[in-house]
Design an enzyme around this catalytic site. Sequence first.
Site, PDB file in Angstrom:
ATOM      1  N   ASP A   1       4.628  60.923  16.596  1.00 33.13           N
ATOM      2  CA  ASP A   1       4.877  59.645  15.942  1.00 33.13           C
ATOM      3  C   ASP A   1       5.886  59.863  14.829  1.00 33.13           C
ATOM      4  O   ASP A   1       5.892  60.915  14.180  1.00 33.13           O
ATOM      5  CB  ASP A   1       3.587  59.067  15.360  1.00 33.13           C
ATOM      6  CG  ASP A   1       2.635  58.556  16.431  1.00 33.13           C
ATOM      7  OD1 ASP A   1       3.111  58.122  17.491  1.00 33.13           O
ATOM      8  OD2 ASP A   1       1.417  58.584  16.203  1.00 33.13           O
TER       9      ASP A   1
ATOM     10  N   ASP B   1       4.656  53.198  21.592  1.00 32.62           N
ATOM     11  CA  ASP B   1       3.631  52.286  21.076  1.00 32.62           C
ATOM     12  C   ASP B   1       4.163  50.856  21.001  1.00 32.62           C
ATOM     13  O   ASP B   1       3.432  49.899  21.261  1.00 32.62           O
ATOM     14  CB  ASP B   1       3.162  52.730  19.689  1.00 32.62           C
ATOM     15  CG  ASP B   1       2.465  54.077  19.708  1.00 32.62           C
ATOM     16  OD1 ASP B   1       1.924  54.467  20.758  1.00 32.62           O
ATOM     17  OD2 ASP B   1       2.469  54.752  18.658  1.00 32.62           O
TER      18      ASP B   1
END
EC number: 3.4.23.36
Length: 156
Positions: free
Chosen positions: A117, A136
């Site tokens: 991330d 995401d």
Amino acid sequence: MRLVAISALIALLLDQVSKYAVVHGMELARVRAIDVLPPLLNFRYGENRGINFGLMDGDGDLARWVLVVLALLICCAVLWWLRGAPQRPIVFVSAGLLIGGALGNVVDRVFYGYVLDFLNMSCCGIRNPFVFNVGDIFIFAGAIGLVFFAQDKKRA
């Protein structure tokens, strides 16, 4: 179904290319933080071993593989569900985005043991401590698209 595959492939590739460019190319893994448009957009290195927001964060290999299998089962369930869904291009694109984003995170778990991330967004004096990735975004956009566009108007 071809539109699903194309959308999924594009989402998967954009997710993986963005992760490689930012985490490895810009060396975010080493520097840990890059301010892009503070406070709105920043790059912050994150390793997510759980689900969203680190829920079910488990360092064990079992948790890793359970989440890989779960993501693959969800992708299969979406494909199965599409057989009875309204046959509209926006529905197929939405499903493809969801599947491609999920597969991007599966690739990370298989190769790294966690999901990479790097996106962090804050606004209006509220500091967001969480990070996410392009995959995401595709998962979220695809799910929203399915909620709004996959309704059968004949049955409604």
